[in-house]
Write a protein that holds these residues in place. Sequence first.
Motif, PDB file in Angstrom:
ATOM      1  N   THR A 165       2.147   4.174  -8.576  1.00  0.00           N
ATOM      2  CA  THR A 165       2.156   4.995  -7.224  1.00  0.00           C
ATOM      3  C   THR A 165       1.527   6.428  -7.397  1.00  0.00           C
ATOM      4  N   ILE A 173       3.758  12.251  -0.444  1.00  0.00           N
ATOM      5  CA  ILE A 173       3.254  11.616  -1.532  1.00  0.00           C
ATOM      6  C   ILE A 173       1.995  12.310  -2.029  1.00  0.00           C
ATOM      7  N   PHE A 194      -3.215   0.643  -7.611  1.00  0.00           N
ATOM      8  CA  PHE A 194      -2.073   1.382  -6.885  1.00  0.00           C
ATOM      9  C   PHE A 194      -1.461   0.587  -5.988  1.00  0.00           C
ATOM     10  N   ILE A 195      -0.040   0.968  -5.850  1.00  0.00           N
ATOM     11  CA  ILE A 195       0.742   0.239  -4.958  1.00  0.00           C
ATOM     12  C   ILE A 195       0.679   1.152  -3.790  1.00  0.00           C
ATOM     13  N   LEU A 197       2.068   2.410  -0.767  1.00  0.00           N
ATOM     14  CA  LEU A 197       3.395   3.027  -0.214  1.00  0.00           C
ATOM     15  C   LEU A 197       3.139   3.182   1.259  1.00  0.00           C
ATOM     16  N   ASP A 201       8.955   3.084   2.506  1.00  0.00           N
ATOM     17  CA  ASP A 201       9.222   3.029   0.835  1.00  0.00           C
ATOM     18  C   ASP A 201       9.799   4.361   0.479  1.00  0.00           C
TER      19      ASP A 201
END
Length: 294
Positions: A165, A173, A194-195, A197, A201
Amino acid sequence: MILKTLLDVIDLLESNNPLELLKRKIPKDIEYEEKKIGEVTYVKAYYKGGGKQRIEILGRLGAIQMKENKGLVSDADGAIVSLTALLELVNLMQKGIEFDIDISIITNISLNAKLISHKPFNFMVPLIDFNDALKEEVDPKADLILSIDSTKGNIIAKYDDFALTHVIKDGYILKLDDNVIEIYNRITGHEIYFIPLTTGDLTPIDFKVYHISTLVSPWLYTNSPVIGIATVSKQVIPGYVTGVLNINMLEHASRFCLEMIKYVEKGGKVYNEEELKELEEKLGKSNLIKVKRT
């Protein structure tokens, strides 16, 4: 060699007495604690390097096994990676290689978990209150938390290696530093995964919104930056199934944790502090601060 350490950890966790086998491998130089809360067993190890920084390697999971299954479940990845990092630190110490940084390694090696509603598959969570679990997992003294969690039960992050992330800090973020991305690229040999988000989340799990996993939930219990290290898969895999350990991915993720220790020891940054300052000056504090549990 970290691969051998990884295989030793898997063998250890598959035994009928993983706690006893683990304890035998921890030298006196490392402070080691086992804490049982109900049916949940946490192990906490502290490497005192005397440095000004402290990094936490947090293995998040419901349990390493489920009573109705035989063997390590998919959800065990957080324990496998964090304990591999721990025992590799022990190996390096025995070779005379030490770090000028404090390191805490915390994970859960329980043998059963509960399931909570989630699509496409239910989440595995510890057999205690979720907030109590996170309070145990998050080291309040850590300046950086690497949160490792199996994130295979989704349809949007489908890779054949672990994913990261961006940095979660104070409800924002923030872009992951290029140097960290370069470490990832060097270890895996491919572009960064990458996740993706969403705002949801970053909310507590009891919010009735979509969570890809509980990967970044530790941010709710710390003022320090959190980076999620997600073990993922091409297929949609529930956390409670066996026979799906991806050795190559687990080795890469374990090596990434060790390289991050070296990077932070040298003063490496994981995000641009000026960007957070700019966001807060122009937008104010994030509204997500309201849901923090610290």
